[in-house]
Design a protein around this motif. Sequence first.
Motif, PDB file in Angstrom:
ATOM      1  N   THR A   1      29.875   6.092  54.253  1.00  0.00           N
ATOM      2  CA  THR A   1      29.930   5.117  55.486  1.00  0.00           C
ATOM      3  C   THR A   1      31.402   5.293  56.135  1.00  0.00           C
ATOM      4  N   GLY A   2      32.276   5.377  55.337  1.00  0.00           N
ATOM      5  CA  GLY A   2      33.943   5.477  55.941  1.00  0.00           C
ATOM      6  C   GLY A   2      33.915   6.788  56.720  1.00  0.00           C
ATOM      7  N   ALA A   3      33.182   7.666  56.114  1.00  0.00           N
ATOM      8  CA  ALA A   3      33.278   9.076  56.784  1.00  0.00           C
ATOM      9  C   ALA A   3      32.737   9.084  58.161  1.00  0.00           C
TER      10      ALA A   3
ATOM     11  N   PRO B   1      19.131   4.017  49.361  1.00  0.00           N
ATOM     12  CA  PRO B   1      20.778   4.458  48.778  1.00  0.00           C
ATOM     13  C   PRO B   1      21.489   5.530  49.511  1.00  0.00           C
ATOM     14  N   VAL B   2      22.734   5.095  49.911  1.00  0.00           N
ATOM     15  CA  VAL B   2      23.674   6.085  50.307  1.00  0.00           C
ATOM     16  C   VAL B   2      23.201   6.349  51.965  1.00  0.00           C
ATOM     17  N   ILE B   3      22.226   7.134  52.018  1.00  0.00           N
ATOM     18  CA  ILE B   3      21.774   7.532  53.354  1.00  0.00           C
ATOM     19  C   ILE B   3      21.424   6.261  54.364  1.00  0.00           C
TER      20      ILE B   3
ATOM     21  N   GLY C   1      34.568  14.747  58.023  1.00  0.00           N
ATOM     22  CA  GLY C   1      34.768  13.213  58.133  1.00  0.00           C
ATOM     23  C   GLY C   1      34.924  12.751  56.639  1.00  0.00           C
ATOM     24  N   VAL C   2      34.206  13.507  55.902  1.00  0.00           N
ATOM     25  CA  VAL C   2      34.344  13.161  54.286  1.00  0.00           C
ATOM     26  C   VAL C   2      35.632  13.398  53.773  1.00  0.00           C
ATOM     27  N   ALA C   3      36.114  14.454  54.244  1.00  0.00           N
ATOM     28  CA  ALA C   3      37.340  15.092  53.688  1.00  0.00           C
ATOM     29  C   ALA C   3      38.608  14.155  54.308  1.00  0.00           C
ATOM     30  N   GLY C   4      38.141  13.902  55.359  1.00  0.00           N
ATOM     31  CA  GLY C   4      39.232  12.696  56.226  1.00  0.00           C
ATOM     32  C   GLY C   4      39.183  11.395  55.321  1.00  0.00           C
TER      33      GLY C   4
END
Lengths: 438, 414
Positions: A138-140, A268-270, A385-388
């Motif tokens: 979600t942050g990504a 979940p997650v998605i 986004g995930v990496a960031g």
Amino acid sequence: MSTVTTQPAGRPAGQPAVAGVGPAPGSRRTPIVLAVLAAVAIVVFAVLGPGGQATFRISQDNDAWQVPNLVLPAKAFGVAIAVVCTALAVLAYRQMRANGRIAKWVTLTYAPVFVVGLLVWIVGGTTTQNITLVGLFTGAMLITTPLVFGSLSGVLCERSGVVNIAIEGQLLAGAFTAALVASITHNAFAGLFAAAAAGVAVSALLAVFSIKYVVNQIIVGVVLNVLVSGLTGFLFEKIMKTSVNGATIYNQPAQLPALPIPLLSEIPVIGPMLFRQSIIGYLMLVLVAAIWFGLFRTRWGLRIRAVGEHPKAADTVGINVNRTRVRNVLAGGAVAGIGGAYFTLVAVSSFSKDMTGGLGFIALAALIFGRWNPIGAALAALLFGVAGNLQSILSLAGTPIDGQFLAMLPYALTILAVSGFVGRSRAPAADGQPYVKG
Amino acid sequence: MTDPAPRTTEPAPEQAPLPAPTTRPRQDGEGGRVVREILSGNAVISVLAVIVALIIGAILIAVTDPRVGSAAGYFFASPGATVNAIWASVSDAYGALLRGATYDPGARTWQGKLGIFETLTFATPLILAGLSVTLAFRTGLFNIGAQGQIILGATFAGAAGFFLDLPVGLHLVVVILAGALGGALWGGIAGVLKAKTGAHEVIVTIMLNYIAAALVLYLLKNQLKDPNSTNPVSPKMPDNALYPLLLGPNFRLHAGFILAIAAVLAVGWLLNRSTLGFEYRAIGTNPLAARTAGMIVSRGYITVMLIAGALAGLAGTAQVAGTEKSLDAEVAGSIGFDAITVALLGRSTPWGTFFAALLFGAFKAGGTSMAVNADVSIDIVAVVQSLIVLFIAAPPLIRSMFRIRAVRREGASA
């Protein structure tokens, strides 16, 4: 934006528009890259792998569905990843030797396996050894959403043959205008429309200078970024910072609320990632699908791609090349402007100077890494986004690698992609070339 | 490795006007066209572009000034008041800009009075980085990566300054060489990838800019960190590693400015008098013709990016060993991007770049004083600068504004 090397004069329009998402199966350098990564996996993930366990928390405490945490022994998992990577690298090498090409599934499997291995290694190496997947994804989305809009703007422009370096400026103009208009009208939707209009305005400058006056598109893009940065910075100081009765009334934009979709948002997650978004988030999903479908499945898209690949041929069959380009550039501006609105109407509740912080250039990277394909660009944006976000999560927990190296990841991957080490990322053939009829 | 990347098939129109423009199959020939376009304009366009940009800046300043706003409230009762308010607003701002950049009789100290030396200080890295962009440009390459090359140059120069302990004179020389090496390394990556794989230098250099920014931040948090500071900044450069100050301790102007002038002369010689420069210009005008004439285009790309990177690295050195005297993450500021506009304004000639850098240095020095004395944000300078370049890049626009007839100089090749 060309990455193609040798081009004979009068080359026919036979160059295929690369529509695949994964790396091209044919690159000769691919086995080398895969072997190097496998060596990294063996040394880093397996031999130097952290002891203990990596815990991935999947459900949040108040979720309706509780999914148990995923607990992986970091070192053993690293060994498994290293074995799989090595096997795939060997397979790729043998396929290359035998057929001169690598089956697409090999590279498409390799990438996620390696990324998961990297993630387990990183989490296992932190002091807490656990990470919330929901928080990670979600942050990504805070980074991914504007990236997707920015790269879709790039897709629209570059598929029609106009290089768009001004994505950063379009995002920034959208963010500023959305904040200003939503503050004045107290209506977030007015802000959203104004942001789209601001993006179109930047695009109009790009179109006038690069299509009408045939100024080099890269120069226009670079200069427009400076112009928008200066203009929004100047107006920010002059208008938004002035306070009336102690309140900066021109920088308190109304916000777009999150609209959770029943049931879907409980996955979940998605669910939290995709189905508890604001209207801009849903618009993003719709646009990715619509632009993909439009470009590759409709007459409209065929024409655009014709204009981007071989404008002369398109002209010959009666397509107005420059009008098509102007329309696409303007549409791209609207898309990027909406992405800019995400900054001030959803992510943060006020504008600040240069708040897009180079995300427009990462969007450019996502566009290239995603091979000028809307879905590819969206997936690349998700990866970046995930990496960031991982970088900001890790800056709080002790880590084996510094966050700055994660920050470099999108850029390094893009360089590898354009230089043909990871597949071959190929721009539309006429990308960046002005079309002068005659 | 079989691709020596001959980039274009676009024949220069002056030499071979036969194929229609649309038969250019790749944009790679774009560089040559742009070079010619930039060079074929005349100085009048440049001056008019500056004036128009300043007028638009003035409009922005006036419109956002509350004095003008209140006077406009009774515009129909007293139009003169509005005009006066506009004049006051604009003349305050541009007056402060001009005084800050040149000479301010009202200031109390000599440093305050003589803003001209601050202009030269700001111009120093702009000259060097502008030359970097100019040189690559003449070879048909867009060096958007001056920013990253400046950062790497500053980092290398800083490391050579902090970690070595050498006698006076020698230390500075080593620092300068290290800075040039750092920049050359970063520029060279783009050059090699361009030559060997055909990767577009614009994309590669943009990406390298961001990698450089992340890299320097990492180093400033670890190896290059000042142990006495909590911020990611380096320790002060030792005195031996610093450029000598040209005008005593009261002014920041340092010997890096002399080096910048020397670089202007050197690049001028390289481009116009040397065999290598002839090759560069040939490649920039028409890579295919250059290859037919026996020049090795890929080697040209690699060497020109090494030299261009070294020049930008020297700009970074000027910051770390001259103006700032230490390294931080903001060492390059906006110099790398300003350098592109400087090179364009200077029409990609060494002396043109020099004077354009002086102008932009003046904007920077004056902009600070304008922000303090006239309460006009320095961002207006970025607006004016970018407008200047837009107008210069589109001569037809300025021509149509002022009804100047286009002068076609036949055979005026780059």
